[in-house]
Design a protein around this motif. Structure first.
Motif, PDB file in Angstrom:
ATOM      1  N   ARG A   1     -11.985  -8.687  10.760  1.00 56.23           N
ATOM      2  CA  ARG A   1     -12.442  -9.569   9.698  1.00 56.23           C
ATOM      3  C   ARG A   1     -13.930  -9.864   9.837  1.00 56.23           C
ATOM      4  NH1 ARG A   1      -7.539 -13.978  10.462  1.00 56.23           N
ATOM      5  NH2 ARG A   1      -5.982 -12.985   9.128  1.00 56.23           N
ATOM      6  N   PHE A   2     -14.585  -9.155  10.756  1.00 58.85           N
ATOM      7  CA  PHE A   2     -16.003  -9.377  11.045  1.00 58.85           C
ATOM      8  C   PHE A   2     -16.843  -8.132  10.813  1.00 58.85           C
ATOM      9  CE2 PHE A   2     -14.781 -13.357  12.676  1.00 58.85           C
ATOM     10  CZ  PHE A   2     -15.914 -14.099  13.005  1.00 58.85           C
ATOM     11  N   ALA A   3     -16.351  -7.191  10.038  1.00 60.48           N
ATOM     12  CA  ALA A   3     -17.093  -5.956   9.762  1.00 60.48           C
ATOM     13  C   ALA A   3     -18.023  -6.210   8.581  1.00 60.48           C
ATOM     14  CB  ALA A   3     -16.149  -4.805   9.475  1.00 60.48           C
ATOM     15  N   THR A   4     -19.171  -6.780   8.864  1.00 60.83           N
ATOM     16  CA  THR A   4     -20.098  -7.247   7.830  1.00 60.83           C
ATOM     17  C   THR A   4     -20.378  -6.159   6.797  1.00 60.83           C
ATOM     18  OG1 THR A   4     -21.126  -8.595   9.537  1.00 60.83           O
ATOM     19  CG2 THR A   4     -22.322  -8.361   7.451  1.00 60.83           C
ATOM     20  N   GLY A   5     -20.175  -6.515   5.531  1.00 58.25           N
ATOM     21  CA  GLY A   5     -20.391  -5.577   4.437  1.00 58.25           C
ATOM     22  C   GLY A   5     -19.139  -4.866   3.982  1.00 58.25           C
ATOM     23  N   ARG A   6     -18.072  -4.921   4.777  1.00 58.14           N
ATOM     24  CA  ARG A   6     -16.804  -4.284   4.409  1.00 58.14           C
ATOM     25  C   ARG A   6     -15.880  -5.351   3.815  1.00 58.14           C
ATOM     26  NH1 ARG A   6     -18.049   0.923   3.958  1.00 58.14           N
ATOM     27  NH2 ARG A   6     -18.953   1.776   5.885  1.00 58.14           N
ATOM     28  N   LYS A   7     -15.550  -5.198   2.556  1.00 54.35           N
ATOM     29  CA  LYS A   7     -14.780  -6.223   1.858  1.00 54.35           C
ATOM     30  C   LYS A   7     -13.272  -6.000   1.965  1.00 54.35           C
ATOM     31  CE  LYS A   7     -18.641  -7.980   0.786  1.00 54.35           C
ATOM     32  NZ  LYS A   7     -19.103  -9.172   1.521  1.00 54.35           N
ATOM     33  N   ASN A   8     -12.833  -4.774   1.766  1.00 52.38           N
ATOM     34  CA  ASN A   8     -11.399  -4.453   1.886  1.00 52.38           C
ATOM     35  C   ASN A   8     -11.272  -2.960   2.151  1.00 52.38           C
ATOM     36  OD1 ASN A   8      -8.687  -5.426   1.884  1.00 52.38           O
ATOM     37  ND2 ASN A   8      -8.361  -4.425  -0.085  1.00 52.38           N
ATOM     38  N   ALA A   9     -11.862  -2.529   3.255  1.00 50.70           N
ATOM     39  CA  ALA A   9     -12.046  -1.104   3.540  1.00 50.70           C
ATOM     40  C   ALA A   9     -10.913  -0.575   4.407  1.00 50.70           C
ATOM     41  CB  ALA A   9     -13.397  -0.875   4.232  1.00 50.70           C
ATOM     42  N   LEU A  10      -9.934   0.033   3.758  1.00 50.24           N
ATOM     43  CA  LEU A  10      -8.819   0.663   4.457  1.00 50.24           C
ATOM     44  C   LEU A  10      -8.970   2.173   4.324  1.00 50.24           C
ATOM     45  CD1 LEU A  10      -5.033  -0.259   4.145  1.00 50.24           C
ATOM     46  CD2 LEU A  10      -5.807   2.094   4.271  1.00 50.24           C
TER      47      LEU A  10
ATOM     48  N   ALA B   1      -6.738  12.683   3.909  1.00 49.05           N
ATOM     49  CA  ALA B   1      -7.482  11.444   4.136  1.00 49.05           C
ATOM     50  C   ALA B   1      -7.454  10.607   2.864  1.00 49.05           C
ATOM     51  CB  ALA B   1      -8.916  11.741   4.550  1.00 49.05           C
ATOM     52  N   PHE B   2      -7.400   9.274   3.051  1.00 44.29           N
ATOM     53  CA  PHE B   2      -7.359   8.337   1.933  1.00 44.29           C
ATOM     54  C   PHE B   2      -8.293   7.180   2.218  1.00 44.29           C
ATOM     55  CE2 PHE B   2      -5.702   4.265   0.372  1.00 44.29           C
ATOM     56  CZ  PHE B   2      -5.727   4.491  -0.995  1.00 44.29           C
ATOM     57  N   ASP B   3      -8.988   6.725   1.186  1.00 36.82           N
ATOM     58  CA  ASP B   3      -9.905   5.595   1.268  1.00 36.82           C
ATOM     59  C   ASP B   3      -9.563   4.637   0.139  1.00 36.82           C
ATOM     60  OD1 ASP B   3     -12.055   3.814   1.204  1.00 36.82           O
ATOM     61  OD2 ASP B   3     -13.508   5.338   1.775  1.00 36.82           O
ATOM     62  N   LEU B   4      -9.203   3.388   0.470  1.00 39.51           N
ATOM     63  CA  LEU B   4      -8.791   2.421  -0.546  1.00 39.51           C
ATOM     64  C   LEU B   4      -9.894   2.149  -1.565  1.00 39.51           C
ATOM     65  CD1 LEU B   4      -6.476   0.552  -1.447  1.00 39.51           C
ATOM     66  CD2 LEU B   4      -7.474  -1.237  -0.010  1.00 39.51           C
ATOM     67  N   GLU B   5     -11.145   2.327  -1.183  1.00 39.70           N
ATOM     68  CA  GLU B   5     -12.232   2.120  -2.126  1.00 39.70           C
ATOM     69  C   GLU B   5     -12.303   3.241  -3.167  1.00 39.70           C
ATOM     70  OE1 GLU B   5     -15.679   1.527   0.302  1.00 39.70           O
ATOM     71  OE2 GLU B   5     -15.131  -0.540   0.794  1.00 39.70           O
ATOM     72  N   ARG B   6     -11.508   4.310  -2.959  1.00 34.04           N
ATOM     73  CA  ARG B   6     -11.358   5.394  -3.940  1.00 34.04           C
ATOM     74  C   ARG B   6      -9.863   5.672  -4.065  1.00 34.04           C
ATOM     75  NH1 ARG B   6     -14.634   9.775  -0.924  1.00 34.04           N
ATOM     76  NH2 ARG B   6     -13.865  11.111  -2.615  1.00 34.04           N
ATOM     77  N   LEU B   7      -9.126   4.657  -4.521  1.00 35.18           N
ATOM     78  CA  LEU B   7      -7.677   4.683  -4.361  1.00 35.18           C
ATOM     79  C   LEU B   7      -6.944   5.629  -5.300  1.00 35.18           C
ATOM     80  CD1 LEU B   7      -6.354   2.867  -6.823  1.00 35.18           C
ATOM     81  CD2 LEU B   7      -6.869   0.978  -5.323  1.00 35.18           C
ATOM     82  N   ASN B   8      -7.646   6.253  -6.235  1.00 35.28           N
ATOM     83  CA  ASN B   8      -7.012   7.261  -7.076  1.00 35.28           C
ATOM     84  C   ASN B   8      -7.216   8.672  -6.546  1.00 35.28           C
ATOM     85  OD1 ASN B   8      -6.008   5.712  -9.606  1.00 35.28           O
ATOM     86  ND2 ASN B   8      -8.097   4.952  -9.310  1.00 35.28           N
ATOM     87  N   GLU B   9      -7.742   8.788  -5.322  1.00 35.98           N
ATOM     88  CA  GLU B   9      -8.073  10.105  -4.791  1.00 35.98           C
ATOM     89  C   GLU B   9      -7.475  10.334  -3.409  1.00 35.98           C
ATOM     90  OE1 GLU B   9     -12.287  10.675  -4.744  1.00 35.98           O
ATOM     91  OE2 GLU B   9     -12.580   9.622  -6.640  1.00 35.98           O
ATOM     92  N   LEU B  10      -7.212  11.612  -3.132  1.00 37.13           N
ATOM     93  CA  LEU B  10      -6.885  12.085  -1.794  1.00 37.13           C
ATOM     94  C   LEU B  10      -7.893  13.156  -1.414  1.00 37.13           C
ATOM     95  CD1 LEU B  10      -3.019  12.724  -1.554  1.00 37.13           C
ATOM     96  CD2 LEU B  10      -4.356  11.132  -0.171  1.00 37.13           C
ATOM     97  N   GLU B  11      -8.194  13.238  -0.126  1.00 39.16           N
ATOM     98  CA  GLU B  11      -8.945  14.368   0.399  1.00 39.16           C
ATOM     99  C   GLU B  11      -7.960  15.271   1.140  1.00 39.16           C
ATOM    100  OE1 GLU B  11     -12.907  13.324   2.283  1.00 39.16           O
ATOM    101  OE2 GLU B  11     -11.938  11.355   2.198  1.00 39.16           O
TER     102      GLU B  11
ATOM    103  N   TYR C   1       0.810  -1.218   0.000  1.00 40.89           N
ATOM    104  CA  TYR C   1       0.000   0.000   0.000  1.00 40.89           C
ATOM    105  C   TYR C   1       0.843   1.266   0.000  1.00 40.89           C
ATOM    106  CZ  TYR C   1      -4.066  -2.959   0.685  1.00 40.89           C
ATOM    107  OH  TYR C   1      -5.044  -3.903   0.523  1.00 40.89           O
ATOM    108  N   ARG C   2       2.113   1.165   0.374  1.00 37.06           N
ATOM    109  CA  ARG C   2       3.004   2.306   0.216  1.00 37.06           C
ATOM    110  C   ARG C   2       3.081   2.743  -1.247  1.00 37.06           C
ATOM    111  NH1 ARG C   2       8.531   2.312   3.718  1.00 37.06           N
ATOM    112  NH2 ARG C   2       7.715   1.761   5.785  1.00 37.06           N
ATOM    113  N   ARG C   3       2.796   1.793  -2.159  1.00 34.14           N
ATOM    114  CA  ARG C   3       2.954   2.060  -3.595  1.00 34.14           C
ATOM    115  C   ARG C   3       1.668   2.515  -4.267  1.00 34.14           C
ATOM    116  NH1 ARG C   3       7.495  -0.605  -1.169  1.00 34.14           N
ATOM    117  NH2 ARG C   3       9.231   0.198  -2.377  1.00 34.14           N
ATOM    118  N   VAL C   4       0.605   2.755  -3.507  1.00 28.07           N
ATOM    119  CA  VAL C   4      -0.578   3.415  -4.079  1.00 28.07           C
ATOM    120  C   VAL C   4      -0.166   4.860  -4.395  1.00 28.07           C
ATOM    121  CG1 VAL C   4      -2.927   4.223  -3.646  1.00 28.07           C
ATOM    122  CG2 VAL C   4      -2.201   1.985  -2.800  1.00 28.07           C
ATOM    123  N   PRO C   5      -0.297   5.322  -5.631  1.00 26.32           N
ATOM    124  CA  PRO C   5       0.149   6.676  -5.960  1.00 26.32           C
ATOM    125  C   PRO C   5      -0.424   7.749  -5.041  1.00 26.32           C
ATOM    126  CG  PRO C   5      -0.272   5.474  -7.976  1.00 26.32           C
ATOM    127  CD  PRO C   5      -0.715   4.584  -6.850  1.00 26.32           C
TER     128      PRO C   5
END
Length: 388
Positions: free
Chosen positions: A264-273, A285-295, A141-145
């Protein structure tokens, strides 16, 4: 197969071919076609214990050959780099043997299952460095632009004095009542549960983005489902020996406060970082579900113009974007592994120390161990006395 290039080749051998092995394979297949590299990676061999399965994996993932013994893979003259994607209980033995055999090493996170193993790996990497071999741990994840851009902005002082870091990494696959007792649920193979699997990432990101180490920690953890059916089809139950979820707070070297949640028990969250850093002059702020964006919130602007703004991290001048598509054309999870391979190949070619190093991996391991110790102390549930 080698690329059509005049660059010298770098033979790569990989141990493990499941989910993470497939992700690393994607990186090795792609990196030389996306980036102009001084060395041309060649996917020489993949290793797994089952001959038929590893042969099929080699064909599917693009490896030239297959081995069933990692020692045989390390002994091959056509392999200069060993990529370790096997369960955590094998990391130390394979990495140390590869370094002692004169190979460069890439090892998936967490670096090891224990602090003692990680320390032994650091010692081996230090000795190997004197001989010219390099070692890197795979925190992709260090390599997410967008995250690389966030680190750059923080280092430039764009958010001022850091006050808070908060991070969550949530999945829900553990909530499946039919889930068998796979290796990730056993301490002897995985080391820990959500803490090591997900917590390692957010601990590393908090330290990497802030440029500070975590100096104090307090945590709690829980295993919600204590027994699972064994995967051998016998119908018998076995004990789950790792955590399903963990909460922990920490303090960075500067005094900034940090909070973390992994599950691993957050029902409905698949890979939410998600990670957010608040400073005196702004926030990111950064959300992996919008990994091309920064806030980004710029606190130096007038309040009348305040508010978080969206930065689309797809410009050619953004980190890693020179190898990809025109601005606005987003990247995905798999690209982080090509970026990881790129950085390691460049370090090998230049003889420079790659990041994150085994020392960085050891630092994360020490934080995880401290969280486990704190969680064990906090495991006794004391009823709250109500006042009438």
């Amino acid at each position: 197969m080698p690329y059509s290039t005049s660059a010298p080749t770098l033979g790569v051998g990989m141990v493990g071919y499941a989910f993470m092995g497939a992700a690393h394979s994607q990186g090795w297949r792609t990196v030389g076609r996306a980036f102009d590299l001084p060395l041309s990676p060649v996917m020489a061999a993949v290793c797994g214990r089952d001959q038929a399965a590893v042969n099929a994996a080699a064909d599917r993932l693009g490896w030239a050959s297959a081995e069933t013994d990692w020692r045989a893979l390390i002994a091959r003259d056509d392999i200069q780099l060993v990529d370790i994607c096997s369960p955590g209980d094998s990391h130390a033995e394979i990495a140390i043997a590869a370094l002692e055999a004169g190979k460069h090493v890439l090892c998936e996170k967490p670096l090891a299952n224990t602090v003692a193993e990680a320390e032994a790996m650091v010692a081996a990497a230090t000795a190997a460095r004197a001989r010219g071999q390099l070692a890197m741990v795979g925190f992709n994840y260090r390599r997410v632009p967008a995250l690389a851009q966030a680190r750059k902005m923080i280092a430039e002082g764009r958010i001022g004095t850091l006050r808070h870091v908060r991070a969550v990494y949530l999945q829900d696959w553990g909530a499946d009542p039919e889930l068998k007792l796979v290796w990730r649920l056993r301490k002897e193979t995985a080391g820990s549960g959500a803490l090591g699997d997900l917590g390692a990432h957010v601990v590393d990101l908090a330290q990497h983005l802030s440029g500070e180490l975590i100096t104090g920690i307090s945590g709690t953890a829980e295993t919600f489902v204590k027994e699972r059916e064994l995967p051998d089809g016998s119908g018998r139950l076995g004990q789950v020996t790792v955590d399903d979820a963990a909460l922990f707070t920490g303090r960075l070297a500067s005094g900034a406060l940090a909070s973390f949640e992994v599950s691993r028990f957050a029902t409905g969250r698949k890979n939410a970082l998600r990670i957010e850093l608040n400073g005196s002059d702004g926030s990111l702020a950064f959300d992996l579900e919008r990994l091309n964006e920064l806030e980004f919130y710029d606190n130096t602007q007038p309040a009348t113009e305040g508010g978080f703004r969206r930065i689309l991290v797809t410009e050619p001048d953004h980190p890693y974007l020179e190898g990809w598509w025109p601005a606005g054309h987003g990247l995905g999870y798999e690209h982080t592994f090509a970026h990881q391979a790129r950085d390691l190949v460049l370090a090998i070619a230049e003889g420079t120390d790659p990041e994150p190093s085994f020392v960085d991996g050891l630092q994360v391991q020490r934080v995880l161990s401290a969280i486990e110790e704190s969680a064990a102390k906090n495991a006794v549930h004391t009823p709250v006395q109500t006042v009438e």
